[in-house]
Design an enzyme around this catalytic site. Structure first.
Site, PDB file in Angstrom:
ATOM      1  N   VAL A  82      -0.899 105.364   5.578  1.00 45.62           N
ATOM      2  CA  VAL A  82       0.227 105.035   6.455  1.00 45.62           C
ATOM      3  C   VAL A  82      -0.037 105.597   7.850  1.00 45.62           C
ATOM      4  CG1 VAL A  82       2.699 105.336   6.844  1.00 45.62           C
ATOM      5  CG2 VAL A  82       1.824 104.986   4.513  1.00 45.62           C
ATOM      6  N   LYS A  83      -0.040 104.686   8.834  1.00 45.87           N
ATOM      7  CA  LYS A  83      -0.303 105.098  10.218  1.00 45.87           C
ATOM      8  C   LYS A  83       1.026 105.438  10.877  1.00 45.87           C
ATOM      9  CE  LYS A  83      -3.759 103.323  13.382  1.00 45.87           C
ATOM     10  NZ  LYS A  83      -4.387 102.109  13.914  1.00 45.87           N
ATOM     11  N   VAL A  84       1.082 106.650  11.429  1.00 46.73           N
ATOM     12  CA  VAL A  84       2.318 107.160  12.037  1.00 46.73           C
ATOM     13  C   VAL A  84       1.999 107.621  13.461  1.00 46.73           C
ATOM     14  CG1 VAL A  84       4.045 109.010  11.876  1.00 46.73           C
ATOM     15  CG2 VAL A  84       3.247 107.879   9.789  1.00 46.73           C
TER      16      VAL A  84
END
Ligand code: G3P
Length: 215
Positions: A82-84
């Site tokens: 998950v890219k945050v």
């Protein structure tokens, strides 16, 4: 060093996956928009190829909403990271997601202090954007060198994922400074394998082979 493609084009990913040199894929909202297709459909197709690491970015901007979106994305496939974004809300969300076992790729990182914070909240990857720094007359690779040193000093397990790569020299320099991963457009990855002397040499070998008596 692992080589990732920075694209949401399933055709490009399939081509490189078949060569055996591809270790993962990173996407972002701009790359997904270029494809004109539904995000989750694209993600599933990429994951179904067998790519072991596929980064999918949240578009929420509050910590709670990022956590909810991150949980949803992670549930789509075991290969999803998950890219945050590197914001105060992103740091809070990463802390929660990482504690639950979600692998987070902290993105939009432009300083070593931001990278230090990403490691402290448990990000699996940190994504410094070197090409965009070069565009601003700041040497992007200096940032990679600093992050690699800081992570080594404190044995942070966060992997340095060099992003916003524009040409093969970025990949070469990233490997020399000890980055873990470089993500790049299809055209850059293609160039890693090319050399005009290879093409000339092969043409000469094949031409000379015609002179060898056969049969
Ligand atoms: O995916 C993030 C990063 O690699 C984007 O690169 O070329 O838009 O600066 P670029």
């Amino acid at each position: 060093m692992k080589l990732f493609l920075d694209t949401a084009s399933v055709a490009e990913i399939r081509t490189m996956w078949e060569t055996g040199i591809l270790d993962g894929v990173t996407t972002n909202p701009s790359l997904v928009a270029k494809e004109g297709r539904r995000f989750e459909e694209v993600l599933r197709e990429i994951c179904d190829l067998g790519v072991p690491s596929v980064s999918a970015e949240v578009v929420a901007t509050t910590a709670d909403a990022m956590v909810a979106e991150g949980r949803h994305l992670r549930g789509l496939h075991p290969a999803i990271y998950v890219k945050v974004p590197m914001t105060p809300a992103g740091l809070r969300a990463t802390k929660v997601l990482a504690a639950e076992g979600t692998r987070v790729n902290m993105t939009l990182v432009f300083s070593a202090t931001q990278a230090l914070l990403a490691a402290k909240v448990g990000a699996a990857y940190v994504s410094p954007f070197i090409g965009r720094l070069d565009d601003q007359s700041q040497v992007g690779m200096d940032l990679i060198r600093d992050i690699v040193q800081i992570y080594r000093n404190y044995r942070f397990p966060t992997q340095v994922l060099v992003a916003s790569v524009r040409h093969p020299i970025h990949v070469l320099e990233a490997a020399k400074v000890g980055a873990d991963i470089a993500t790049m457009p299809f055209g850059v990855m293609e160039k890693l394998a090319q050399h005009p002397l290879t093409d000339l040499g092969l043409a000469r070998f094949l031409k000379d082979w015609e002179k060898v008596p056969k049969g």
